[in-house]
Design a protein around this motif. Structure first.
Motif, PDB file in Angstrom:
ATOM      1  N   ALA A   1       0.851  -1.203   0.000  1.00 41.41           N
ATOM      2  CA  ALA A   1       0.000   0.000   0.000  1.00 41.41           C
ATOM      3  C   ALA A   1       0.881   1.245   0.000  1.00 41.41           C
ATOM      4  N   VAL A   2       1.554   1.493  -1.102  1.00 37.63           N
ATOM      5  CA  VAL A   2       2.424   2.657  -1.232  1.00 37.63           C
ATOM      6  C   VAL A   2       2.010   3.474  -2.450  1.00 37.63           C
ATOM      7  N   SER A   3       2.451   4.709  -2.460  1.00 38.64           N
ATOM      8  CA  SER A   3       2.230   5.626  -3.579  1.00 38.64           C
ATOM      9  C   SER A   3       0.745   5.663  -3.915  1.00 38.64           C
TER      10      SER A   3
ATOM     11  N   LEU B   1      -5.089  -7.585  -3.007  1.00 37.00           N
ATOM     12  CA  LEU B   1      -4.704  -7.709  -1.605  1.00 37.00           C
ATOM     13  C   LEU B   1      -3.492  -6.819  -1.358  1.00 37.00           C
ATOM     14  N   LEU B   2      -3.604  -5.968  -0.350  1.00 44.26           N
ATOM     15  CA  LEU B   2      -2.536  -5.034  -0.012  1.00 44.26           C
ATOM     16  C   LEU B   2      -1.945  -5.366   1.350  1.00 44.26           C
ATOM     17  N   CYS B   3      -0.701  -4.967   1.517  1.00 39.89           N
ATOM     18  CA  CYS B   3      -0.061  -5.073   2.826  1.00 39.89           C
ATOM     19  C   CYS B   3       0.839  -3.856   3.016  1.00 39.89           C
ATOM     20  N   ARG B   4       1.361  -3.703   4.219  1.00 38.61           N
ATOM     21  CA  ARG B   4       2.274  -2.593   4.491  1.00 38.61           C
ATOM     22  C   ARG B   4       3.560  -2.780   3.701  1.00 38.61           C
ATOM     23  N   GLU B   5       4.200  -1.678   3.383  1.00 33.53           N
ATOM     24  CA  GLU B   5       5.494  -1.777   2.718  1.00 33.53           C
ATOM     25  C   GLU B   5       6.515  -2.394   3.661  1.00 33.53           C
ATOM     26  N   ARG B   6       7.540  -2.963   3.102  1.00 31.16           N
ATOM     27  CA  ARG B   6       8.628  -3.599   3.857  1.00 31.16           C
ATOM     28  C   ARG B   6       8.147  -4.772   4.711  1.00 31.16           C
ATOM     29  N   ASP B   7       7.122  -5.448   4.211  1.00 34.84           N
ATOM     30  CA  ASP B   7       6.608  -6.627   4.909  1.00 34.84           C
ATOM     31  C   ASP B   7       6.532  -7.781   3.909  1.00 34.84           C
TER      32      ASP B   7
END
Length: 82
Positions: free
Chosen positions: A10-12, A25-31
């Motif tokens: 979920a970036v930009s 499906l999204l997740c936090r960055e760096r995960d």
């Protein structure tokens, strides 16, 4: 829109297009573990995969049609030039 399910971070501007659980499906960055889990879910859950593909295509066609968006932008330019 191409019929490929999306697992992403979920970036930009990605969350502008993809709502988690509906269009991908999204997740936090760096995960990387969460990203891998989401990709695995899309590979294994045929019903989820089919729904995501269907709903993502509908969203792109409705909200991100370049022909329509360019026409709207041109109309804005014409209105402000007059």
């Amino acid at each position: 829109a191409m019929g490929v399910p999306v697992a992403a971070t979920a970036v930009s501007a990605i969350p502008e297009l993809i709502e988690h659980g509906s269009h991908g499906l999204l997740c936090r960055e760096r995960d990387p573990a969460a990203l891998a889990d989401n990709a695995q879910r899309l590979l294994e859950d045929e019903a989820l995969r089919a729904a995501v593909i269907r709903d993502a295509r509908a969203r792109v066609l409705e909200h991100f049609d370049n022909t329509r968006l360019v026409a709207e932008l041109a109309a804005l330019f014409r209105a402000h030039m007059a």
